[in-house]
Scaffold this motif. Sequence first.
Motif, short mmCIF file in Angstrom:
data_model
loop_
_atom_site.label_atom_id
_atom_site.label_comp_id
_atom_site.label_asym_id
_atom_site.label_seq_id
_atom_site.Cartn_x
_atom_site.Cartn_y
_atom_site.Cartn_z
N GLY A 58 -0.54 -13.32 7.67
CA GLY A 58 -0.05 -11.94 7.71
C GLY A 58 -0.12 -11.33 9.09
O GLY A 58 -0.81 -11.82 9.98
N SER A 59 0.61 -10.24 9.26
CA SER A 59 0.70 -9.59 10.56
C SER A 59 -0.23 -8.37 10.70
O SER A 59 -0.35 -7.83 11.80
CB SER A 59 2.14 -9.17 10.83
N PHE A 60 -0.86 -7.94 9.63
CA PHE A 60 -1.80 -6.84 9.73
C PHE A 60 -3.08 -7.32 10.40
O PHE A 60 -3.56 -8.42 10.14
CB PHE A 60 -2.16 -6.27 8.36
N GLY A 61 -3.64 -6.47 11.26
CA GLY A 61 -4.93 -6.78 11.86
C GLY A 61 -6.02 -6.66 10.81
O GLY A 61 -5.80 -6.07 9.74
N PRO A 62 -7.21 -7.20 11.08
CA PRO A 62 -8.31 -7.11 10.10
C PRO A 62 -8.62 -5.68 9.68
O PRO A 62 -8.85 -5.42 8.49
CB PRO A 62 -9.49 -7.73 10.84
N ASP A 63 -8.59 -4.73 10.62
CA ASP A 63 -8.88 -3.35 10.27
C ASP A 63 -7.78 -2.77 9.37
O ASP A 63 -8.06 -2.08 8.38
CB ASP A 63 -9.06 -2.49 11.52
N GLU A 64 -6.53 -3.09 9.67
CA GLU A 64 -5.42 -2.60 8.84
C GLU A 64 -5.48 -3.22 7.44
O GLU A 64 -5.24 -2.52 6.44
CB GLU A 64 -4.09 -2.94 9.50
N ARG A 65 -5.78 -4.50 7.37
CA ARG A 65 -5.91 -5.16 6.06
C ARG A 65 -6.96 -4.43 5.21
O ARG A 65 -6.75 -4.18 4.03
CB ARG A 65 -6.34 -6.62 6.26
N GLN A 66 -8.08 -4.11 5.84
CA GLN A 66 -9.15 -3.46 5.08
C GLN A 66 -8.78 -2.05 4.65
O GLN A 66 -9.15 -1.62 3.55
CB GLN A 66 -10.46 -3.48 5.86
N VAL A 67 -8.05 -1.31 5.47
CA VAL A 67 -7.61 0.02 5.06
C VAL A 67 -6.67 -0.10 3.86
O VAL A 67 -6.77 0.66 2.91
CB VAL A 67 -6.96 0.79 6.24
N LEU A 68 -5.77 -1.06 3.90
CA LEU A 68 -4.86 -1.29 2.77
C LEU A 68 -5.67 -1.66 1.51
O LEU A 68 -5.46 -1.07 0.45
CB LEU A 68 -3.87 -2.41 3.11
N LEU A 69 -6.60 -2.60 1.63
CA LEU A 69 -7.37 -3.06 0.47
C LEU A 69 -8.28 -1.96 -0.06
O LEU A 69 -8.43 -1.80 -1.29
CB LEU A 69 -8.17 -4.31 0.83
N LEU A 70 -8.90 -1.19 0.82
CA LEU A 70 -9.76 -0.10 0.39
C LEU A 70 -8.93 1.01 -0.26
O LEU A 70 -9.34 1.55 -1.30
CB LEU A 70 -10.55 0.44 1.59
N SER A 71 -7.78 1.32 0.31
CA SER A 71 -6.91 2.34 -0.30
C SER A 71 -6.48 1.91 -1.70
O SER A 71 -6.43 2.73 -2.63
CB SER A 71 -5.67 2.57 0.57
N ASN A 72 -6.19 0.64 -1.86
CA ASN A 72 -5.81 0.09 -3.16
C ASN A 72 -6.97 0.21 -4.15
O ASN A 72 -6.79 0.62 -5.29
CB ASN A 72 -5.37 -1.36 -3.00
N ALA A 73 -8.17 -0.15 -3.71
CA ALA A 73 -9.34 -0.09 -4.59
C ALA A 73 -9.61 1.33 -5.05
O ALA A 73 -9.93 1.57 -6.23
CB ALA A 73 -10.56 -0.69 -3.87
N VAL A 74 -9.48 2.31 -4.13
CA VAL A 74 -9.67 3.71 -4.50
C VAL A 74 -8.60 4.14 -5.49
O VAL A 74 -8.89 4.76 -6.52
CB VAL A 74 -9.69 4.61 -3.25
N ALA A 75 -7.34 3.81 -5.21
CA ALA A 75 -6.24 4.19 -6.11
C ALA A 75 -6.42 3.61 -7.50
O ALA A 75 -6.07 4.24 -8.49
CB ALA A 75 -4.91 3.75 -5.51
N ASN A 76 -7.00 2.41 -7.58
CA ASN A 76 -7.22 1.76 -8.87
C ASN A 76 -8.58 2.11 -9.48
O ASN A 76 -8.92 1.60 -10.54
CB ASN A 76 -7.10 0.24 -8.73
N GLY A 77 -9.35 2.95 -8.81
CA GLY A 77 -10.64 3.37 -9.35
C GLY A 77 -11.60 2.22 -9.56
O GLY A 77 -12.38 2.22 -10.50
N SER A 78 -11.55 1.22 -8.69
CA SER A 78 -12.39 0.03 -8.83
C SER A 78 -13.68 0.20 -8.03
O SER A 78 -13.71 -0.04 -6.82
CB SER A 78 -11.63 -1.22 -8.38
N GLU A 79 -14.73 0.59 -8.72
CA GLU A 79 -15.99 0.89 -8.05
C GLU A 79 -16.55 -0.32 -7.31
O GLU A 79 -17.03 -0.19 -6.18
CB GLU A 79 -16.99 1.45 -9.06
N TRP A 80 -16.51 -1.50 -7.92
CA TRP A 80 -17.01 -2.69 -7.23
C TRP A 80 -16.18 -2.95 -5.97
O TRP A 80 -16.72 -3.19 -4.90
CB TRP A 80 -16.99 -3.92 -8.16
N ALA A 81 -14.85 -2.91 -6.09
CA ALA A 81 -13.98 -3.23 -4.95
C ALA A 81 -14.09 -2.20 -3.84
O ALA A 81 -14.01 -2.54 -2.66
CB ALA A 81 -12.53 -3.37 -5.42
#
Length: 189
Positions: A58-81
């Motif tokens: 992928g072309s996202f940097g590690p920090d961008e990947r994590q912002v995407l994954l964290l935003s997804n986890a918050v949107a899905n209400g996944s406490e563990w994630a």
Amino acid sequence: MTSYEIQTVETASEAVREPLGALQGAFGFVPGAAGVMANSPVLLNSFFSAFAQFRGEGSFGPDERQVLLLSNAVANGSEWAVAFHSLEAVADGVEPVVVEAVRRGELPDDPRMAALSALTRTLIDQRGHLDDKDVEAFLEAGFTEEQLLEAITGIAISTMTNYAANVARPPLEDVLRPHAWTARYSSSV
């Protein structure tokens, strides 16, 4: 209530020992959500293969990947994630103020990270239906049309983990406890 066993390299079926071993090597432990997903070789192996592409090609940097994954986890209400990706985000260079904004369901002040988080949340909230203004805001932040499609990959992969963790509710590992989070914030943009 479900009662999925959290598999380890030692307890898992042969079909998932290799990916679990790789995760254990990468993190020093088998993440609880992965241990749950290992109850379904189809789920864990699909996740592991797709994530390897997303991270490695992928072309996202590690920090961008994590912002995407964290935003997804918050949107899905996944406490563990959320706890897991909060830890990983800081390790991958995301500013703590950005992590905290995303955890609160807010857009970070950093324009690029805000655009990525907003796009992620909008894709989830609108089930992939974007307005022209959503696309323009993402592109104006310096991302490409290819990265918009790549974001869909990240969301799909992360959703596998989020949903598995939401269904099974694995306990937080000791290293994740300082990043505990409860689903109390809105995911709307």
